[in-house]
Design an enzyme around this catalytic site. Structure first.
Site, short mmCIF file in Angstrom:
data_model
loop_
_atom_site.label_atom_id
_atom_site.label_comp_id
_atom_site.label_asym_id
_atom_site.label_seq_id
_atom_site.Cartn_x
_atom_site.Cartn_y
_atom_site.Cartn_z
N HIS B 58 0.56 14.27 -22.51
CA HIS B 58 1.32 15.50 -22.72
C HIS B 58 1.36 16.25 -21.40
CE1 HIS B 58 1.45 15.23 -27.17
NE2 HIS B 58 0.33 14.56 -27.01
N LEU B 59 2.57 16.40 -20.85
CA LEU B 59 2.69 17.09 -19.57
C LEU B 59 3.02 18.57 -19.73
CD1 LEU B 59 4.46 14.32 -17.43
CD2 LEU B 59 2.05 14.93 -17.49
N ASN B 90 6.77 16.90 -27.48
CA ASN B 90 6.49 18.18 -28.16
C ASN B 90 6.33 19.33 -27.17
OD1 ASN B 90 4.06 17.06 -27.25
ND2 ASN B 90 2.85 17.96 -28.90
N ASP B 148 5.63 12.73 -31.83
CA ASP B 148 4.19 12.95 -31.60
C ASP B 148 3.82 14.42 -31.44
OD1 ASP B 148 1.81 12.92 -29.07
OD2 ASP B 148 1.41 12.12 -31.06
N ASP B 301 -3.75 10.20 -24.54
CA ASP B 301 -3.38 11.39 -25.31
C ASP B 301 -3.88 12.64 -24.58
OD1 ASP B 301 -3.67 12.48 -28.81
OD2 ASP B 301 -2.29 13.03 -27.21
N PHE B 319 -5.83 21.44 -31.28
CA PHE B 319 -6.34 20.08 -31.16
C PHE B 319 -5.99 19.53 -29.78
CE2 PHE B 319 -7.43 19.16 -35.53
CZ PHE B 319 -6.60 19.98 -36.30
#
Lengths: 309, 419, 176
Positions: B58-59, B90, B148, B301, B319
């Site tokens: 996730h960037l 996301n 995701d 992740d 999370f």
């Protein structure tokens, strides 16, 4: 004068306590109970100290009990309810607590809906942190006052058959009681609907049963938990009516309990749901004494954690 | 552009079935057979692999540049030995339109330290209600679609999405979570959640969606990749389906094969992620799944969150944990414990994700892009999250003594990280 | 450590008997007398005095025991909290003539705490202080009404009273 061996600044969970520490709290509570019987129900033990009731999850009864306990120890008390506080404006719990510390609060009594909240705060504060209930995790003073009541009535806890009945899965009262009673050598039976009492609780050294008759037949103490049918529990059982029919301590079931079995409940009671009205008021019910003892136990807890330097 | 000779390293290149000591040449940003006047990098005693690919990061850009940016996230990747990352959709706004994809590609071209491959959303705004413009996303350059962060609950919609994606040769990835079964769970439903009074996230909440994905993959005859597998049940389902030839695949994250739910004892939100840390039995099943090829990829992740967001009551914390900088070292434990050979491990970071996502990466064949990772397998170091390249600090591995790390990372023939 | 016995059992007994007579002498109307001892050794001493006075006068007097831990003035300064015990004063102190009894009188702070605690129980008509050993070095303006023995001491010394009820024998000892 002998020195107490209690060294903790916080009271966060029963799981952390040794049997010796539990006994110190109970013995100290006995002394403080006597204070409530005097004309002047106050001792100067916490004079000049400030206690903050930080009730992020609201509760009138427990908060009042802690407030009265502190005042009887001559401490100054401040009450903070989440809805009225800056927590609503987005202030984090950590910042709220640090602000209270900046005001030199000596004790912070915290009730919170998130398990682990007191454990999160305690290491960050100089003040003593007392857990008044954190989510479904623990409610240490409740278990201590339950034990005090049992000991007062039965003389001992070791060897007693104690049944805890109701919503075990979501109950912090159940968990704290399980740890404490097991440490003191009682035989604990848990009973309730299978959806609120997963078998994993057997791994905590308890007997698990879904049959209320079996659970109460030879119990020396029956501790009833409050049952709620709100959002989280809606898939767990169909209605309060069915719960009462299957698991309520009604007159008929009560008649089948041992003649000297104690009836306990952390309160507030739902008359006609988990307990019949008459049963709640009978001579074997110690529900109101639990409230009196709760005050003494909380005085002991506050004194031990914050009475010294 | 400089030429390089990476000399005398143990080259592990599963794409070419190589595991031997040999030299690697780089000329003009490509792997070459030889080079004139190269700069020599002495790789004696080191492992030389095709540049590692992390297919799950996730960037945070666009939208949450306070947690991480394409620049800082890819720097973490470079330091971790990764030359390519596949970023999740996301973001804010979500990557459900070609405009956001264009933005990501543009930022990556300007500021990224490593290759960035974006994924697009399956549904608009990741809401699970209407299909996103998948064809348009493909044209914009996504390598896969996934919701995701979220998971499509409507099985009919998921079936249609997979059928549609097949038309564009787009693999579908899925964060497997049944919302009803999971409800507001924050910790693996088991012994520890019962002790700690935390609401449980039952393993079947993941298994249920893995099962539906297997059925849909079988029906549509298309690729569904189950992300961050955490439960023994999921591994068993995927194993059985693969045996039958279903186009199903799975990935594991280092925290799921290293940690268990006992770590939650202190309510430290740096151990809170989705899916959660599970029991020892689940952890062992993940390791077995990696060993027998059921789980063919490892991804981090990598999920940065601001310190003040994580430093709260466990229930309230978001999370996710960082992963790029510790991923390789934690994975090397599998080789040390003889769960995997070097080849088997490197496959999971090279040929397997490359094949799954149709990336022309993950090999040291002559003519391939010169993405190379040089690993010192023996170096002992301690992970200090305060020194991380990330903008965030949410790692459960802070202070851990680790063995092995990437000491040089080369992307397109340029050294982007060197110890 | 050096210790010297300064009173043996017969001397303790004689001192208590003399104190009992003094109490009777100074309380011509003894109906409202009550005795309160300060834990640990004050309790048995209070009971003995109550019995002796009772024998002289021909009636029984109520006896109570105080645990003064909660009223100490040094709680925040000590290195650990005291073990807190239950005070046992089962009669109404209001209107009574209390004889407060302790074994050793030193700085006077224990007596100050006891006076505060008695006030929590009610309002006595009068409080008199009976002490077996007065070792001097007062830090507060407290003075005893009935004294068993005056013993000049140096501050670092300790005076220990042992009683049959608690320690198996009666004696008073100075430890250097």
């Amino acid at each position: 004068m002998s020195t107490n061996t209690w060294t903790r600044k916080d009271l966060l969970s029963i799981q952390d306590l040794s049997v010796a520490e539990i006994n110190i709290v109970l013995d100290t509570a006995a002394a403080f109970k006597q204070v409530g019987e005097r004309t002047i129900k106050k001792v100067p033990a916490l004079r000049g100290k400030t206690m903050v009731n930080l009730f992020v999850e609201p509760s009138t009864r427990t908060r009042t009990s802690f407030e009265l306990a502190a005042k009887r120890l001559s401490a100054d008390v401040i009450n903070i309810d989440a809805s009225a506080s800056s927590l609503v404006k987005g202030e984090t719990l950590k910042d709220t607590a640090l602000n209270l510390q900046a005001l030199n609060a000596d004790i912070i009594v915290i009730r919170h809906s998130a398990a682990g909240a007191p454990h999160f705060l305690a290491p960050q504060l100089r003040a003593s942190v007392v857990n008044a209930g954190d989510g479904a995790h623990e409610h240490p003073t409740q278990a201590l006052l339950d034990a005090f009541t049992i000991r007062e009535k039965k003389g001992t806890i070791a060897g007693l058959k104690i049944t805890i009945l109701g919503d075990i899965l979501y109950s912090r009262v159940a968990r704290s009681n399980i740890w404490l009673l097991n440490k003191l050598g009682a035989h604990v039976t848990l009973a309730g609907p299978s959806t609120l009492l997963p078998r994993v609780f057997e791994e905590f050294g308890c007997r698990v049963t879904y049959d209320i008759e079996e659970a109460i037949a030879d119990a020396d103490v029956i501790n009833l938990l409050r049952i709620q049918h709100e959002r989280q529990r809606k898939t767990a059982f169909p209605s309060l009516g069915e719960y009462t029919a299957m698991f309520g301590l009604n007159k008929e079931r009560f008649a089948r309990t041992k003649p000297d079995a104690l009836i306990m409940h952390p309160g507030p009671i739902n008359r006609g749901v988990e307990i019949d009205s008459e049963v709640a008021d009978c001579s074997r019910s110690v529900i109101l004494e639990q409230v009196t003892n709760g005050l003494a136990v909380r005085m002991a807890a506050l004194f031990l954690c914050a009475g010294g330097s | 552009m400089k030429s390089f000779l990476i000399k005398n390293g143990r080259v592990v290149d599963p794409a070419n079935q190589v595991d031997a000591v040999r030299d690697v040449f780089i000329v003009d940003g490509q792997i070459a057979a030889t080079a004139a006047n190269p700069t020599v990098i002495d790789a004696t005693g080191k492992i030389v692999t095709p540049g590692l690919i992390d297919l799950h990061v996730h960037l945070r850009e666009p939208g949450r540049g306070d947690k991480e940016t394409i620049e800082t996230g890819t720097l973490c990747a470079a330091r971790g030995g990764f030359t390519s990352v596949v970023c999740m959709p996301n973001t804010t706004p979500p990557a459900d339109n070609n405009g956001t994809i264009a933005f990501i590609k543009q930022r990556a071209a300007a500021a990224a330290h490593v290759n960035v491959f974006p994924t697009g959303a399956i549904t608009k705004e990741l809401k699970g209600e209407e299909l996103a413009p998948i064809g348009s996303l493909k044209k914009a350059g996504v390598v896969a679609i996934t919701d995701d962060g979220r998971c499509v609950q409507n099985n009919e919609l998921m079936r249609r999405a997979v059928q549609y994606a097949k038309m564009f040769d787009l693999p579908v990835m899925d964060h497997c979570q049944d919302y009803n079964l999971v409800a507001d769970g924050v910790a693996h439903e088991g012994y520890w959640s019962a002790v700690l009074g935390l609401r449980g996230w039952p393993a079947i909440g993941e298994d249920m969606i893995v099962a539906r994905n297997i059925l849909i993959a079988e029906l549509t005859d298309w690729y569904i990749h189950c992300q961050h597998i955490s439960s023994a049940g999921s591994v068993a389902l995927i194993r059985e389906a693969k045996r039958r030839g279903v186009k199903i695949s799975g990935e594991a994250c280092p925290h799921h094969f290293t940690l268990t739910d006992e770590c939650l004892k202190n309510y430290d939100a740096n151990f809170k992620m989705n899916p959660p840390l599970r029991s020892e039995r689940d952890r062992d099943a993940i390791i077995e799944g990696l060993a027998d090829g059921t789980l063919e990829c490892i991804g981090s992740d990598h999920a940065p969150h601001c310190q003040h967001e994580k430093e709260v009551e466990f229930d309230h914390a978001p999370f996710g944990i960082l992963g790029l900088e510790t991923e390789l070292s934690l994975s090397l434990e599998l080789v040390r414990k003889k769960v995997l050979t070097w080849t088997q491990l490197i496959e999971k970071f090279t040929v397997n994700p490359a094949r799954l996502l149709r990336l022309a990466k993950g090999t040291l064949s002559v003519g391939a892009d010169a993405d190379v990772t040089i690993i010192d397998p023996a170096c002992e170091w301690t992970y200090d999250v305060a020194q991380s390249a990330s903008k965030s600090r949410n790692s459960p591995f802070h202070g851990w003594p680790l063995r092995g790390k990437a000491i040089t990372t080369i992307v397109g023939g340029k050294i982007v990280w060197s110890e | 450590m050096n210790h010297t016995v300064i009173m043996e059992a017969p001397a303790v007994e004689r001192a208590l008997t003399r104190m009992a007579h003094e109490i009777v002498e100074h309380n011509p109307q003894p109906e409202q007398l009550a005795f309160i001892g300060i834990r640990t050794h004050g309790g048995p001493l209070a009971r003995r005095l109550a019995r002796k006075v009772g024998q002289i006068v021909g009636r029984e007097f109520p006896v109570g025991e105080l645990d003064i831990s909660m009223h100490r003035d040094d709680l925040a300064l000590r290195d650990g909290l005291p073990v807190v015990g239950v005070s046992d004063v089962s009669f109404d102190v209001t209107g009574k003539m209390i004889v407060l009894v302790d074994d050793v009188l030193f700085t006077g702070r224990t007596i100050r705490a006891a006076l505060d605690e008695i006030a929590d129980f009610g309002r006595p008509q009068r409080i008199q202080l009976a002490i077996l050993v007065d070792r001097g070095h007062r830090e507060l303006p407290i003075r005893p009404d009935y004294i068993g023995k005056n013993v000049p001491t140096a501050v670092p010394e300790r005076v220990r009273v042992r009683l049959v009820e608690v320690d198996g024998k009666d004696e008073v000892v100075i430890e250097k």
